[in-house]
Each structure stands twice: as C-alpha cells, then as structure tokens.
Design a protein around this motif. Structure first.
Motif, PDB file in Angstrom:
ATOM      1  N   UNK A   1       0.831  -1.210   0.000  1.00 51.19           N
ATOM      2  CA  UNK A   1       0.000   0.000   0.000  1.00 51.19           C
ATOM      3  C   UNK A   1       0.865   1.260   0.000  1.00 51.19           C
ATOM      4  N   UNK A   2       1.934   1.258   0.791  1.00 50.63           N
ATOM      5  CA  UNK A   2       2.830   2.407   0.834  1.00 50.63           C
ATOM      6  C   UNK A   2       3.501   2.630  -0.515  1.00 50.63           C
ATOM      7  N   UNK A   3       3.924   1.565  -1.150  1.00 53.74           N
ATOM      8  CA  UNK A   3       4.560   1.674  -2.467  1.00 53.74           C
ATOM      9  C   UNK A   3       3.564   2.194  -3.504  1.00 53.74           C
ATOM     10  N   UNK A   4       2.338   1.679  -3.457  1.00 53.46           N
ATOM     11  CA  UNK A   4       1.307   2.136  -4.395  1.00 53.46           C
ATOM     12  C   UNK A   4       0.999   3.617  -4.173  1.00 53.46           C
TER      13      UNK A   4
ATOM     14  N   UNK B   1       3.068   5.848  -2.912  1.00 48.33           N
ATOM     15  CA  UNK B   1       4.242   6.598  -3.368  1.00 48.33           C
ATOM     16  C   UNK B   1       4.189   6.790  -4.885  1.00 48.33           C
ATOM     17  N   UNK B   2       3.780   5.745  -5.589  1.00 51.18           N
ATOM     18  CA  UNK B   2       3.671   5.822  -7.054  1.00 51.18           C
ATOM     19  C   UNK B   2       2.571   6.809  -7.447  1.00 51.18           C
ATOM     20  N   UNK B   3       1.428   6.746  -6.772  1.00 52.03           N
ATOM     21  CA  UNK B   3       0.327   7.678  -7.076  1.00 52.03           C
ATOM     22  C   UNK B   3       0.739   9.118  -6.780  1.00 52.03           C
ATOM     23  N   UNK B   4       1.471   9.316  -5.685  1.00 44.91           N
ATOM     24  CA  UNK B   4       1.943  10.658  -5.343  1.00 44.91           C
ATOM     25  C   UNK B   4       2.894  11.176  -6.424  1.00 44.91           C
ATOM     26  N   UNK B   5       3.799  10.336  -6.882  1.00 44.47           N
ATOM     27  CA  UNK B   5       4.734  10.738  -7.938  1.00 44.47           C
ATOM     28  C   UNK B   5       3.982  11.104  -9.219  1.00 44.47           C
ATOM     29  N   UNK B   6       2.931  10.347  -9.524  1.00 41.40           N
ATOM     30  CA  UNK B   6       2.121  10.652 -10.705  1.00 41.40           C
ATOM     31  C   UNK B   6       1.396  11.984 -10.545  1.00 41.40           C
ATOM     32  N   UNK B   7       0.863  12.243  -9.353  1.00 43.17           N
ATOM     33  CA  UNK B   7       0.175  13.517  -9.107  1.00 43.17           C
ATOM     34  C   UNK B   7       1.159  14.679  -9.227  1.00 43.17           C
ATOM     35  N   UNK B   8       2.351  14.512  -8.691  1.00 42.82           N
ATOM     36  CA  UNK B   8       3.365  15.575  -8.775  1.00 42.82           C
ATOM     37  C   UNK B   8       3.774  15.789 -10.223  1.00 42.82           C
ATOM     38  N   UNK B   9       3.952  14.716 -10.974  1.00 38.99           N
ATOM     39  CA  UNK B   9       4.317  14.846 -12.398  1.00 38.99           C
ATOM     40  C   UNK B   9       3.245  15.593 -13.177  1.00 38.99           C
ATOM     41  N   UNK B  10       1.989  15.276 -12.911  1.00 43.97           N
ATOM     42  CA  UNK B  10       0.899  15.999 -13.576  1.00 43.97           C
ATOM     43  C   UNK B  10       0.920  17.472 -13.178  1.00 43.97           C
ATOM     44  N   UNK B  11       1.129  17.733 -11.891  1.00 40.10           N
ATOM     45  CA  UNK B  11       1.197  19.116 -11.415  1.00 40.10           C
ATOM     46  C   UNK B  11       2.354  19.870 -12.034  1.00 40.10           C
ATOM     47  N   UNK B  12       3.500  19.206 -12.173  1.00 31.32           N
ATOM     48  CA  UNK B  12       4.671  19.838 -12.796  1.00 31.32           C
ATOM     49  C   UNK B  12       4.363  20.191 -14.248  1.00 31.32           C
ATOM     50  N   UNK B  13       3.708  19.275 -14.959  1.00 32.72           N
ATOM     51  CA  UNK B  13       3.356  19.536 -16.362  1.00 32.72           C
ATOM     52  C   UNK B  13       2.411  20.735 -16.464  1.00 32.72           C
ATOM     53  N   UNK B  14       1.434  20.810 -15.587  1.00 31.11           N
ATOM     54  CA  UNK B  14       0.510  21.937 -15.587  1.00 31.11           C
ATOM     55  C   UNK B  14       1.244  23.236 -15.253  1.00 31.11           C
ATOM     56  N   UNK B  15       2.095  23.180 -14.238  1.00 33.13           N
ATOM     57  CA  UNK B  15       2.855  24.360 -13.815  1.00 33.13           C
ATOM     58  C   UNK B  15       3.780  24.823 -14.935  1.00 33.13           C
ATOM     59  N   UNK B  16       4.426  23.873 -15.573  1.00 30.16           N
ATOM     60  CA  UNK B  16       5.330  24.179 -16.688  1.00 30.16           C
ATOM     61  C   UNK B  16       4.584  24.894 -17.814  1.00 30.16           C
TER      62      UNK B  16
END
Length: 174
Positions: free
Chosen positions: A19-22, A24-39
């Motif tokens: 669950x923790x690994x899953x 962490x992966x979801x958090x990384x995906x959310x951050x990546x999406x946020x970075x793309x939007x911010x960019x």
C-alpha cells in the motif's frame, strides 16, 4: 496458533508495504501531472499543498540529474509566480523557493545558486508587502550569500547584494 499469528503479521506487513509503495507511485504521478501543468503556466497548482511540499524536491532532483532545461523552466515559472498580483500565489512560490534553497544549502549544490539569486533578486525588486515566510527566506538568502561569497561566486551574488543594498538605502521602497 503462534505460527498463524506470525504468518498474519507477515501478511499485514507485506500488505502495508504494498500500500505504501502504491501510494508513493500515485503521489509521484500527481506531482508529475502538477509539474506539467505548472510548466504550461497553470499556477493554480500552487494552491495544492502536496504539490508545494514536493515540487522543490522534484526541481532539486532535476538539478542533481543535470536536467537544467526543465529545472530552468520551472524556476522561470516560480519567478513569474513570485511577482504575481495575488499574494497567495507569491507566498506559495516563496515557500517552494524556500524549500529549494534549503536543499541547495544542505547539499552545498553551488551550481544553482546563481539562478536562485537571480530569481530572488526579481522577487525582492517587486515585492511590496510583508508576506508569510518572508523572515525565513531572508535568513536563507543571508546563508546563501555567505556561502556564495565564501566560494568566490561574486558575480552570481552581486545582483542580490545590490537589490538588498537598494532596499536598505531606501532606493527601493518596501
């Protein structure tokens, strides 16, 4: 009965780990999406606490990996936000910058000090109110300038020192 309890403990531990690994992966995906939007200029992502808490780590990892193009783009977007008319966006941008400066100071990553000094110079020239986090980032600016001068990065520190001098001398009203 003890064997079953031991198996159960191991199964629970394995499930928690999965669950923790899953997450962490979801958090990384959310951050990546946020970075793309911010960019792409969507500054409303700065209103997301998770994004603000993690984007400095993301930018720092880009700098460490020598991915300067994307890091520069994100820093340019932070610079835009730090001069935004909305105080909340400025505060959030300054929070991200503060987290990033903390990483740079902690790891002694001198290569990014010049770009951070330019970013902070632009912000200080335009800021007219005392926003949340001002005291913290001013302390970090002081530490950063000391480190820059100690390592002979005079040209990189000069614009920041100049704007601080202008503020202290009353040339820039704050």
């Amino acid at each position: 009965m003890e064997i079953d309890q031991e198996k159960q403990k191991k199964a629970i531990a394995a499930a928690r780990k999965n669950l923790q690994e899953a997450e962490r992966i979801r958090e990384a995906q959310r951050i990546s999406r946020g970075v793309a939007e911010f960019e792409n200029g969507n500054f409303t992502v700065l209103q997301n606490n998770e994004f603000v808490a993690n984007v400095a780590d993301y930018i720092f990892s880009l700098l460490v990996q020598k991915k300067e193009d994307l890091a520069s783009t994100l820093l340019a977007r932070l610079a835009e936000c730090s001069r935004n008319s909305e105080a909340v966006l400025r505060e959030r941008a300054i929070t991200v910058m503060s987290f990033l400066i903390g990483h740079l100071l902690e790891k002694g990553h001198l290569g990014a000090f010049g770009s951070m000094a330019r970013l902070l110079t632009g912000w200080l020239q335009h800021e007219t109110t005392y926003i949340t986090g001002f005291g913290v980032i001013c302390g970090q600016i002081q530490q950063m300038v000391k480190m820059m001068l100690a390592h002979g990065l005079y040209a990189e520190a000069e614009p920041l020192l100049e704007v601080i001098h202008q503020i202290q001398g009353g040339i820039l009203e704050k």
